[in-house]
Scaffold this motif. Sequence first.
Motif, PDB file in Angstrom:
ATOM      1  N   MET A   1       1.259  -0.798   0.098  1.00 43.08           N
ATOM      2  CA  MET A   1      -0.199   0.068   0.122  1.00 43.08           C
ATOM      3  C   MET A   1       1.305   0.907  -0.104  1.00 43.08           C
ATOM      4  N   CYS A   2       0.507   1.818  -1.101  1.00 42.49           N
ATOM      5  CA  CYS A   2       1.641   3.435  -0.968  1.00 42.49           C
ATOM      6  C   CYS A   2       0.705   4.611  -0.009  1.00 42.49           C
ATOM      7  N   LEU A   3       1.076   5.508   0.546  1.00 40.80           N
ATOM      8  CA  LEU A   3       0.407   6.595   1.338  1.00 40.80           C
ATOM      9  C   LEU A   3       1.605   8.380   1.246  1.00 40.80           C
ATOM     10  N   ALA A   4       0.939   8.219   0.758  1.00 46.70           N
ATOM     11  CA  ALA A   4       1.428  10.058   0.359  1.00 46.70           C
ATOM     12  C   ALA A   4       0.887  10.658   1.450  1.00 46.70           C
ATOM     13  N   VAL A   5       1.483  11.452   2.169  1.00 44.56           N
ATOM     14  CA  VAL A   5       0.856  12.874   2.905  1.00 44.56           C
ATOM     15  C   VAL A   5       0.857  13.618   2.319  1.00 44.56           C
ATOM     16  N   PRO A   6       0.424  14.316   2.847  1.00 43.17           N
ATOM     17  CA  PRO A   6      -0.098  16.540   2.689  1.00 43.17           C
ATOM     18  C   PRO A   6       1.217  16.649   3.315  1.00 43.17           C
ATOM     19  N   GLY A   7       1.713  17.752   3.299  1.00 43.29           N
ATOM     20  CA  GLY A   7       2.487  18.551   4.482  1.00 43.29           C
ATOM     21  C   GLY A   7       2.695  20.108   3.890  1.00 43.29           C
ATOM     22  N   ARG A   8       2.388  21.222   4.464  1.00 39.97           N
ATOM     23  CA  ARG A   8       4.036  22.894   4.153  1.00 39.97           C
ATOM     24  C   ARG A   8       5.344  22.810   4.423  1.00 39.97           C
ATOM     25  N   VAL A   9       5.604  23.003   2.914  1.00 38.70           N
ATOM     26  CA  VAL A   9       6.676  24.082   2.263  1.00 38.70           C
ATOM     27  C   VAL A   9       7.218  24.797   3.491  1.00 38.70           C
ATOM     28  N   LEU A  10       8.359  24.865   4.482  1.00 36.59           N
ATOM     29  CA  LEU A  10       8.583  25.474   5.538  1.00 36.59           C
ATOM     30  C   LEU A  10      10.107  26.310   4.464  1.00 36.59           C
ATOM     31  N   GLU A  11      10.847  25.947   4.617  1.00 39.27           N
ATOM     32  CA  GLU A  11      11.392  26.279   3.400  1.00 39.27           C
ATOM     33  C   GLU A  11      11.892  25.537   2.103  1.00 39.27           C
ATOM     34  N   ILE A  12      13.586  25.915   1.387  1.00 39.10           N
ATOM     35  CA  ILE A  12      14.076  25.490   0.584  1.00 39.10           C
ATOM     36  C   ILE A  12      15.144  25.865   0.485  1.00 39.10           C
ATOM     37  N   SER A  13      16.169  24.332   0.250  1.00 40.67           N
ATOM     38  CA  SER A  13      16.992  24.852  -0.340  1.00 40.67           C
ATOM     39  C   SER A  13      18.127  23.742  -0.985  1.00 40.67           C
TER      40      SER A  13
ATOM     41  N   VAL B   1       7.667  28.303  -0.438  1.00 41.24           N
ATOM     42  CA  VAL B   1       7.542  27.662   0.525  1.00 41.24           C
ATOM     43  C   VAL B   1       6.575  29.068   1.282  1.00 41.24           C
ATOM     44  N   GLY B   2       5.335  28.072   1.743  1.00 42.94           N
ATOM     45  CA  GLY B   2       3.975  27.997   2.275  1.00 42.94           C
ATOM     46  C   GLY B   2       2.761  27.097   1.706  1.00 42.94           C
ATOM     47  N   ASP B   3       3.426  26.393   0.493  1.00 43.84           N
ATOM     48  CA  ASP B   3       2.574  25.642   0.032  1.00 43.84           C
ATOM     49  C   ASP B   3       2.918  24.576   0.145  1.00 43.84           C
ATOM     50  N   TYR B   4       1.437  23.752  -0.510  1.00 49.98           N
ATOM     51  CA  TYR B   4       0.878  22.339   0.332  1.00 49.98           C
ATOM     52  C   TYR B   4       2.047  21.345  -1.111  1.00 49.98           C
ATOM     53  N   VAL B   5       2.659  20.611  -0.288  1.00 53.06           N
ATOM     54  CA  VAL B   5       2.616  19.464  -1.013  1.00 53.06           C
ATOM     55  C   VAL B   5       2.411  18.323  -0.868  1.00 53.06           C
ATOM     56  N   ILE B   6       1.673  17.292  -2.206  1.00 55.77           N
ATOM     57  CA  ILE B   6       2.178  15.517  -1.781  1.00 55.77           C
ATOM     58  C   ILE B   6       3.019  14.586  -1.604  1.00 55.77           C
ATOM     59  N   VAL B   7       3.884  14.523  -0.066  1.00 55.94           N
ATOM     60  CA  VAL B   7       4.927  13.405  -0.583  1.00 55.94           C
ATOM     61  C   VAL B   7       4.892  12.272  -0.266  1.00 55.94           C
TER      62      VAL B   7
END
Length: 81
Positions: free
Chosen positions: A1-13, A42-48
Amino acid sequence: MCLAVPGRVLEISEEGGLVMGLIDYAGTRNKACLTYTPEADVGDYVIVHAGFALQVLNEEEAASSLKELGRLAEIMEKDNS
């Protein structure tokens, strides 16, 4: 089973030539590769999934996904009681 979780981008490097982000998953922070989502900011939500951001979401989509994941966790907790 695959699970992708949403999260908010805090920093980019950049690390080793890859675009990386510090992602907040409802209070838990972890790094994820943003190479597949160059439009993420930064501030966007992504599925990881497996350490890679696969898609940028709007805030409403992320909230809906997080709500359903919470509901699933409650069901699983009841089943294990």
